[in-house]
Design an enzyme around this catalytic site. Structure first.
Site, short mmCIF file in Angstrom:
data_model
loop_
_atom_site.label_atom_id
_atom_site.label_comp_id
_atom_site.label_asym_id
_atom_site.label_seq_id
_atom_site.Cartn_x
_atom_site.Cartn_y
_atom_site.Cartn_z
N TYR A 115 0.83 -1.21 0.00
CA TYR A 115 0.00 0.00 0.00
C TYR A 115 0.87 1.26 0.00
CZ TYR A 115 -3.22 3.59 1.69
OH TYR A 115 -3.96 4.74 1.84
N LYS A 119 1.01 4.08 -2.94
CA LYS A 119 0.70 5.49 -2.67
C LYS A 119 1.87 6.39 -3.04
CE LYS A 119 -3.50 6.05 -1.19
NZ LYS A 119 -4.44 6.93 -1.92
#
Length: 257
Positions: A115, A119
């Site tokens: 993640y 990002k």
């Protein structure tokens, strides 16, 4: 989700128009933008807010599982941009809002690597797009939320790696680490932290006059350090563009109307 939003709008008398959109499919992105343009005649603001979190030791994720996280968090923005930007460029105006994460440059706990990496990729894409869209009069704002452990289903709906044998191997030395991370993030979060402040920040940015919007806005009650690091990175970016004679790319070229 579309049906729920539509039902909420009817029940509460909110002027909220719903559009089907799956960021993992280019035809869906194209159709969503076409629907907005057909109904409204123009598009003014594009917000990249789709995201999916996964938790677990980085090694336990297959390359295909990492690719799936990237597909939602990074490639989804590219599909939507390719559908929407031709129209914003043609009208020489618009705003692109990217909802990022303080994890891209703040203190990052373990077991969230896919993640965080996705990002960071999205943030890098946003920064590059900002300069490339400036001469078309299109403005960029990057919203940077911190870790909100209450009020969202972000952690609750997070995915897990399929390779449970590797997870078990890590659990021998890191037993219960993900639960510890979540608990300790919650402990440093102020009691009055409200995830609605992220939505309010987006509204404030959209409401500002064209050319007056901030390049980056942090909403991080836990103060994980991203604001400090981003300030340096954004300053260095501005200094470099100025040194190479491209300072005009630091803001949108507004067309008088």
């Amino acid at each position: 989700a579309v049906a729920d939003a539509e039902a909420y709008a009817i029940e509460h008398g909110v002027d909220l128009r719903t559009v089907e959109l799956d960021v993992s499919a280019q035809p869906s992105a194209d159709a969503a933008i076409a629907t907005v343009l057909a109904e409204q005649g123009r598009l003014d603001v594009l917000i990249h807010n789709a995201g999916h979190m996964v938790t677990g030791p980085a090694e336990a994720f297959t390359p295909e599982e990492l690719a799936a996280v990237y597909d939602t968090n990074v490639l989804g923005t590219q599909r939507l941009n390719r559908a929407a930007l031709p129209h914003l460029r043609a009208q020489r105006s618009g705003l692109v809002v990217w909802v990022g994460s303080s994890s891209t440059r703040g203190g990052t706990p373990p077991y969230l690597a896919p993640y965080f990496a996705a990002k960071a990729g999205m943030d890098a894409l946003a920064v590059s797009y900002a300069a490339e869209l400036a001469r078309f009069g299109i403005e960029t704002s990057i919203i940077v939320p911190g870790a909100f452990t209450k009020g969202t289903n972000h952690f609750a709906n997070g995915g897990h790696p399929a390779d449970q044998a590797t997870v078990a191997a890590y659990d021998e030395l890191y037993p219960g680490l993900m639960e510890q991370v979540g608990q300790r993030l919650a402990e440093i979060e102020p009691p009055d932290a409200n995830v609605e402040s992220v939505a309010e920040a987006i509204v404030e940015v959209v409401d500002r006059p064209a050319g007056k919007r901030p390049f980056r806005v942090h909403i991080d009650p836990s103060n994980d350090g991203a604001e400090v690091v981003n300030a340096v990175a954004d300053r260095v970016r501005a200094e470099l563009l100025t040194r190479i004679g491209l300072a005009d790319l630091l803001g949108p070229h507004l067309v008088a109307r």
